[in-house]
Write an enzyme that holds these catalytic residues in place. Structure first.
Site, short mmCIF file in Angstrom:
data_model
loop_
_atom_site.label_atom_id
_atom_site.label_comp_id
_atom_site.label_asym_id
_atom_site.label_seq_id
_atom_site.Cartn_x
_atom_site.Cartn_y
_atom_site.Cartn_z
CE1 TYR A 77 2.64 62.01 10.77
CE2 TYR A 77 1.29 61.13 12.55
CZ TYR A 77 2.16 60.93 11.49
OH TYR A 77 2.55 59.66 11.15
CG HIS A 117 3.14 55.09 18.93
ND1 HIS A 117 3.14 56.06 17.95
CD2 HIS A 117 2.09 55.36 19.73
CE1 HIS A 117 2.13 56.87 18.14
NE2 HIS A 117 1.46 56.48 19.21
CG HIS A 177 1.56 53.20 16.47
ND1 HIS A 177 2.29 52.06 16.73
CD2 HIS A 177 2.28 53.90 15.55
CE1 HIS A 177 3.40 52.07 16.02
NE2 HIS A 177 3.42 53.17 15.29
CG HIS A 198 1.72 54.92 1.56
ND1 HIS A 198 2.25 54.89 2.83
CD2 HIS A 198 0.38 54.80 1.73
CE1 HIS A 198 1.28 54.78 3.72
NE2 HIS A 198 0.13 54.71 3.08
CD GLU A 215 6.87 54.08 14.69
OE1 GLU A 215 5.93 54.87 14.92
OE2 GLU A 215 6.84 53.24 13.78
CG HIS A 264 2.19 50.85 11.87
ND1 HIS A 264 1.39 51.95 11.73
CD2 HIS A 264 3.37 51.32 12.33
CE1 HIS A 264 2.04 53.05 12.07
NE2 HIS A 264 3.25 52.69 12.45
#
Length: 438
Positions: A351, A366, A372, A293, A342, A336
């Site tokens: 979520y 993060h 994370h 994705h 972020e 990642h």
């Protein structure tokens, strides 16, 4: 010019469009911005959101025709605001760890409006240098009434999480509910009333370049947020004899001044610097229909560019309802570490990468190169789920993403409900390397 009727309020359509609107027919001058005498003896006043010499496609300004010019105000005096800070405190020692906050609750007996209920969670950059941003939350229990606010330090992107906001600005009125956002330009006077009572939400205070729609590139001419779905208010004005208290944020400090009449006295205006609102249900999600994705940048609603092409001062990204159909693909976000930092919030629902621990009204941070990703529950479920088409529904998360490191405030680290056990959500991820037999 198209108009739309919504909840008895009228709106103009289009992001960055040149709008023209008058509350009294004939109030807009024709052919001249500042004639010797404007219609009905109104005062012409220009608000410029960019340098006069900015390229035409980036130039933001609005001509207002008002009953009294904004210079008519009393002297300013200092106004205390302990929790709304500006820029990052680089002397703060912040460990390179993921952070998460539980929802901030309303305190019994504490009554605050939208401005007094604001508190900075994390920030970066420098408002004086016009770079960086602040991530804030507001908890408001009462309307501003005859108080007004103007932010000279940055534009404000408002993301309501609980309760509608009725935002009265110099250009008119916007009514914004959870699931919608509002963007208020730097320097525009506004006030916030609460039709539903107590309200909570998130704010990005953007010190840098104006938010704008991202380029679409190979996506083509359609996708993501469409300019026509951003709605600006039509001209409206208060009657005389309504004095206000004007609060101004200027250079990271707060000031107050009395006004003899309402600052919302603009009878007509034209230009492209105006508050707007946007309903996230209109976001056209783009995703993969084969495998893997795309990066989360595909969910960008608005971007504030920096002097480095492709590296944003701030991106506003949403994760709305959408279909997941990829084959042989781990569907939640992967583990990642990013150059970009972020700050994340949840408006409603769940979520998918943190199904249990991340609550509506909460926040996470993060920072640059801090690892994370999905918690243990999300990883286990997604690794073993049948790969049939799946609809993520009844959810709306968002992210303020910045090239600069966020620095949490003393309030965020010492008073806000910091989740001390956040890192435990990954503790059960074991070394499961299945080494092949010799």
């Amino acid at each position: 010019m198209s108009t739309q009727q919504t909840s008895s309020l009228q709106y103009l359509s289009g992001f960055g469009n040149e709008h023209a609107t008058e509350a009294v027919a004939g109030a807009l001058p024709q052919g001249r911005n500042s004639p010797q005498r404007a219609p009905f003896d109104l005062y012409p006043e220009l608000i410029s959101g960019s340098a006069f010499t900015a390229p035409r496609h980036e130039n933001r300004r609005t001509w207002m025709y008002r009953r009294q010019p904004s210079v008519v105000a009393g002297r300013y005096h200092a106004y205390a605001h302990a929790l709304w800070t500006t820029g990052g405190d680089r002397s703060a020692a912040i460990a390179p760890e993921p952070l998460r906050w539980n929802p901030i609750g309303f305190e019994p007996g504490v009554h605050q409006d939208f401005i007094d209920g604001m508190r900075t969670i994390a920030a970066n950059g420098d408002a004086e240098a016009q770079a960086g941003m602040g991530s804030l939350m507001y908890l408001a229990t009462e309307s501003m009434g005859r108080r007004a606010f103007v932010n000279a330090d940055g534009e404000m992107l408002i993301v309501p999480q609980q309760g509608r906001l009725r935002i009265t600005s110099e250009m008119g009125v916007l009514e914004v509910k959870p699931g919608e956002i509002a963007l208020l330009p730097r320097g525009v006077v506004f006030k916030v009333d609460l039709p539903d009572g107590p309200s909570r939400g998130y704010v990005c205070e953007n010190y840098g370049a104006h938010f704008r729609l991202p380029e679409l590139g190979p996506i083509g001419s359609n996708g993501l947020a469409n300019a026509r779905d951003f709605l600006a208010p039509v001209a409206a004005f208060d009657e005389p004899g309504t004095p206000h208290e004007l609060i101004k944020k200027f250079g990271g400090r707060f000031w107050r001044a009395p006004t003899r009449s309402s600052p919302f006295n603009v009878v007509a205006w034209h230009g492209n610097l105006t508050p707007v609102k946007y309903d996230t249900v209109n976001f056209m999600v783009i995703g993969s229909i084969s495998f893997d994705h795309p990066d989360p940048s595909i969910f960008t609603v608005l971007t504030s560019p920096s002097d480095t092409p492709g590296t944003a001062n701030c991106d506003f990204v949403i994760f709305p309802p959408r279909w997941l159909v990829m084959e042989d693909t781990f569907r939640p976000p992967w583990y990642h570490r990013n150059l970009m930092s972020e700050f994340m919030g949840l408006v409603h629902g769940e979520y998918d990468a943190k199904p249990g621990g991340f609550k509506p009204g909460g926040a996470s941070l993060h920072n640059c190169m801090v690892p994370h990703g999905p918690d243990e529950e999300a990883f286990t479920k997604a690794s073993n789920a049948p790969l049939a088409p799946q609809k993520l529904d009844n959810t709306l998360a968002f992210m303020f993403e910045s090239r600069y490191r966020f620095i949490p405030t003393a309030y965020a680290m010492q008073q806000a409900p910091l989740d001390q056990d956040y890192a435990d959500c990954w503790a059960g991820l074991k070394d499961q390397f299945a080494k092949p037999a010799n």
